[in-house]
Design a protein around this motif. Structure first.
Motif, PDB file in Angstrom:
ATOM      1  N   SER A   1      -6.333  -0.914  16.288  1.00 47.10           N
ATOM      2  CA  SER A   1      -6.704   0.237  17.114  1.00 47.10           C
ATOM      3  C   SER A   1      -8.113   0.081  17.661  1.00 47.10           C
ATOM      4  CB  SER A   1      -6.575   1.542  16.321  1.00 47.10           C
ATOM      5  OG  SER A   1      -7.506   1.582  15.281  1.00 47.10           O
TER       6      SER A   1
ATOM      7  N   PRO B   1      -0.203  -3.916   6.644  1.00 43.26           N
ATOM      8  CA  PRO B   1      -1.125  -3.089   5.857  1.00 43.26           C
ATOM      9  C   PRO B   1      -1.955  -2.188   6.771  1.00 43.26           C
ATOM     10  CG  PRO B   1      -1.351  -5.399   5.267  1.00 43.26           C
ATOM     11  CD  PRO B   1      -0.460  -5.338   6.456  1.00 43.26           C
ATOM     12  N   LYS B   2      -2.436  -1.081   6.242  1.00 45.93           N
ATOM     13  CA  LYS B   2      -3.178  -0.112   7.041  1.00 45.93           C
ATOM     14  C   LYS B   2      -4.434  -0.709   7.660  1.00 45.93           C
ATOM     15  CE  LYS B   2      -5.082   4.479   6.955  1.00 45.93           C
ATOM     16  NZ  LYS B   2      -5.200   5.722   6.262  1.00 45.93           N
ATOM     17  N   LYS B   3      -5.118  -1.601   6.941  1.00 44.36           N
ATOM     18  CA  LYS B   3      -6.353  -2.175   7.474  1.00 44.36           C
ATOM     19  C   LYS B   3      -6.100  -2.940   8.771  1.00 44.36           C
ATOM     20  CE  LYS B   3      -6.002  -6.189   4.494  1.00 44.36           C
ATOM     21  NZ  LYS B   3      -6.521  -6.882   3.363  1.00 44.36           N
TER      22      LYS B   3
ATOM     23  N   SER C   1       6.318   4.056   4.845  1.00 48.08           N
ATOM     24  CA  SER C   1       7.018   3.512   6.022  1.00 48.08           C
ATOM     25  C   SER C   1       8.328   2.855   5.615  1.00 48.08           C
ATOM     26  CB  SER C   1       6.141   2.495   6.749  1.00 48.08           C
ATOM     27  OG  SER C   1       5.017   3.115   7.285  1.00 48.08           O
TER      28      SER C   1
ATOM     29  N   THR D   1       0.843  -1.191   0.000  1.00 51.74           N
ATOM     30  CA  THR D   1       0.000   0.000   0.000  1.00 51.74           C
ATOM     31  C   THR D   1       0.884   1.247   0.000  1.00 51.74           C
ATOM     32  OG1 THR D   1      -0.082   0.161   2.403  1.00 51.74           O
ATOM     33  CG2 THR D   1      -1.770  -1.216   1.329  1.00 51.74           C
ATOM     34  N   THR D   2       0.263   2.383  -0.234  1.00 47.26           N
ATOM     35  CA  THR D   2       0.997   3.649  -0.221  1.00 47.26           C
ATOM     36  C   THR D   2       1.586   3.915   1.160  1.00 47.26           C
ATOM     37  OG1 THR D   2      -0.524   4.488  -1.885  1.00 47.26           O
ATOM     38  CG2 THR D   2       0.809   6.112  -0.729  1.00 47.26           C
ATOM     39  N   ALA D   3       0.829   3.603   2.200  1.00 49.84           N
ATOM     40  CA  ALA D   3       1.310   3.797   3.577  1.00 49.84           C
ATOM     41  C   ALA D   3       2.503   2.890   3.873  1.00 49.84           C
ATOM     42  CB  ALA D   3       0.189   3.531   4.569  1.00 49.84           C
ATOM     43  N   GLN D   4       2.458   1.653   3.382  1.00 48.64           N
ATOM     44  CA  GLN D   4       3.577   0.743   3.586  1.00 48.64           C
ATOM     45  C   GLN D   4       4.824   1.239   2.865  1.00 48.64           C
ATOM     46  OE1 GLN D   4       1.369  -2.823   2.327  1.00 48.64           O
ATOM     47  NE2 GLN D   4       2.215  -3.807   4.154  1.00 48.64           N
TER      48      GLN D   4
ATOM     49  N   TYR E   1      -3.836  -2.070  11.033  1.00 51.28           N
ATOM     50  CA  TYR E   1      -3.709  -1.042  12.053  1.00 51.28           C
ATOM     51  C   TYR E   1      -5.073  -0.567  12.519  1.00 51.28           C
ATOM     52  CZ  TYR E   1       1.267  -0.572  10.996  1.00 51.28           C
ATOM     53  OH  TYR E   1       2.598  -0.806  10.829  1.00 51.28           O
ATOM     54  N   GLN E   2      -6.012  -0.392  11.592  1.00 51.04           N
ATOM     55  CA  GLN E   2      -7.343   0.059  11.956  1.00 51.04           C
ATOM     56  C   GLN E   2      -8.025  -0.966  12.854  1.00 51.04           C
ATOM     57  OE1 GLN E   2      -8.997   0.686   8.088  1.00 51.04           O
ATOM     58  NE2 GLN E   2      -8.332   2.809   7.998  1.00 51.04           N
TER      59      GLN E   2
ATOM     60  N   ASN F   1       2.124  -8.268   4.341  1.00 48.71           N
ATOM     61  CA  ASN F   1       3.113  -7.618   5.199  1.00 48.71           C
ATOM     62  C   ASN F   1       4.398  -7.419   4.411  1.00 48.71           C
ATOM     63  OD1 ASN F   1       1.250  -7.899   7.220  1.00 48.71           O
ATOM     64  ND2 ASN F   1       2.360  -9.483   8.325  1.00 48.71           N
TER      65      ASN F   1
END
Length: 77
Positions: free
Chosen positions: A61, A53-55, A9, A3-6, A57-58, A36
């Motif tokens: 949380s 992946p961001k999902k 990072s 992903t873009t977030a990965q 993390y969501q 991952n």
């Protein structure tokens, strides 16, 4: 595919490892099953990173929030 977030990072980790800490990076790969990103670094390959992946993390949380709320509830009662 990361992903873009990965990727962001991964860039930050790569910069910190190579420019700030002067450590070599030996391997970067993506687990096709979990999505991952894994990074293996260090002179003796002792540094390991996992970028989720961001999902994930969501979901994590939300789980932590639920647990914290449960602990707050049990403290108040």
């Amino acid at each position: 595919m990361p992903t873009t977030a990965q990727l962001a990072s991964l860039y930050r980790i790569g910069y910190q490892l190579t420019f700030t800490m002067l450590q070599p990076i030996h391997l970067i790969c993506v687990d096709a099953r979990t999505q991952n990103v894994y990074v293996l670094a260090g002179y003796e390959e002792e540094l390991e990173f996992q970028i989720l992946p961001k999902k994930v993390y969501q979901n994590l949380s939300l789980l932590l929030t639920d647990r914290a709320m449960g602990m707050i509830y049990s403290l108040n009662n």
